[in-house]
Design a protein around this motif. Structure first.
Motif, short mmCIF file in Angstrom:
data_model
loop_
_atom_site.label_atom_id
_atom_site.label_comp_id
_atom_site.label_asym_id
_atom_site.label_seq_id
_atom_site.Cartn_x
_atom_site.Cartn_y
_atom_site.Cartn_z
N TRP A 89 -70.55 24.62 12.45
CA TRP A 89 -71.63 25.40 13.07
C TRP A 89 -72.56 24.48 13.86
O TRP A 89 -72.89 24.75 15.01
N VAL A 90 -72.97 23.37 13.24
CA VAL A 90 -73.86 22.42 13.90
C VAL A 90 -73.16 21.76 15.09
O VAL A 90 -73.75 21.62 16.17
N ALA A 91 -71.90 21.38 14.92
CA ALA A 91 -71.15 20.74 16.01
C ALA A 91 -71.00 21.68 17.19
O ALA A 91 -71.13 21.26 18.35
N PHE A 92 -70.75 22.96 16.93
CA PHE A 92 -70.64 23.95 18.02
C PHE A 92 -71.94 24.02 18.81
O PHE A 92 -71.94 23.94 20.04
N PHE A 93 -73.06 24.15 18.12
CA PHE A 93 -74.33 24.26 18.83
C PHE A 93 -74.74 22.96 19.50
O PHE A 93 -75.42 22.98 20.52
N GLU A 94 -74.32 21.82 18.96
CA GLU A 94 -74.57 20.55 19.64
C GLU A 94 -73.84 20.51 20.98
O GLU A 94 -74.41 20.08 21.99
N CYS A 95 -72.59 20.92 20.97
CA CYS A 95 -71.81 20.93 22.23
C CYS A 95 -72.42 21.89 23.24
O CYS A 95 -72.50 21.58 24.42
N ILE A 96 -72.86 23.05 22.78
CA ILE A 96 -73.49 24.02 23.67
C ILE A 96 -74.78 23.43 24.25
O ILE A 96 -75.05 23.55 25.45
N ALA A 135 -79.11 29.33 4.97
CA ALA A 135 -80.46 28.78 5.14
C ALA A 135 -80.46 27.61 6.11
O ALA A 135 -81.39 27.43 6.90
N SER A 136 -79.42 26.80 6.08
CA SER A 136 -79.35 25.68 7.03
C SER A 136 -78.73 26.10 8.35
O SER A 136 -79.06 25.54 9.40
N MET A 137 -77.84 27.08 8.33
CA MET A 137 -77.13 27.46 9.55
C MET A 137 -77.98 28.35 10.46
O MET A 137 -77.86 28.28 11.68
N ILE A 138 -78.81 29.19 9.90
CA ILE A 138 -79.55 30.16 10.70
C ILE A 138 -80.68 29.52 11.50
O ILE A 138 -81.15 30.08 12.49
N CYS A 139 -81.09 28.31 11.11
CA CYS A 139 -82.20 27.65 11.80
C CYS A 139 -81.92 27.39 13.28
O CYS A 139 -82.80 27.55 14.12
N ILE A 140 -80.70 27.00 13.60
CA ILE A 140 -80.38 26.65 14.99
C ILE A 140 -80.48 27.86 15.92
O ILE A 140 -81.25 27.82 16.88
N PRO A 141 -79.75 28.96 15.67
CA PRO A 141 -79.90 30.09 16.58
C PRO A 141 -81.29 30.72 16.53
O PRO A 141 -81.77 31.25 17.54
#
Length: 131
Positions: A21-28, A103-109
């Motif tokens: 999840w974090v790697a996907f949003f980093e690339c975006i 809890a950790s994943m929802i912070c990015i979006p």
């Protein structure tokens, strides 16, 4: 149960699903928000030469697609947590584990949506020639 709690944290909060999840949003963020060309230029400034052009394809398309594919695959192949392959965790603890993961994943979006709402101007700017 210290080991039960540790395994719950390890299986859900520190799992590969969260990291994908974090790697996907980093690339975006790098390829689409900051811009692959800007990142490409910054790397050239740092190392003194332009990296191979396939790197740009990797940042923009290949890596995000692979992250999504692995993320979906791990959700499809999901098996509830067990301890020593004998004890099955109760439903409430599995719910707690998913809450830890989310809890950790929802912070990015969530931050992305907040920043978009707070920003002025259009969401997408087009660079064109002015006459």
């Amino acid at each position: 149960g210290g080991m039960f709690v540790f395994q719950l944290f390890d299986y859900y909060a520190a799992s590969g699903v969260c990291l994908l999840w974090v790697a996907f949003f980093e690339c975006i963020a790098v390829a689409w928000v900051y811009g692959a060309d800007n990142f490409y230029d910054a790397i050239e400034d740092m190392i003194g030469y332009r990296p191979n052009p396939w790197m740009k394809w990797s940042w923009t398309i290949i890596t995000p697609a692979l992250c999504i594919a692995c993320f979906v695959f791990s959700l499809v192949k999901y098996k509830p947590l067990t301890y020593n392959k004998v004890y099955e965790y109760p439903d409430w603890s599995i719910g707690l584990g998913w809450t830890l993961a989310l809890a950790s994943m929802i912070c990015i979006p969530m931050v992305v949506v907040i920043k978009i709402i707070q920003s002025d101007g259009p969401l997408i700017e087009f660079r064109g020639t002015t006459d």
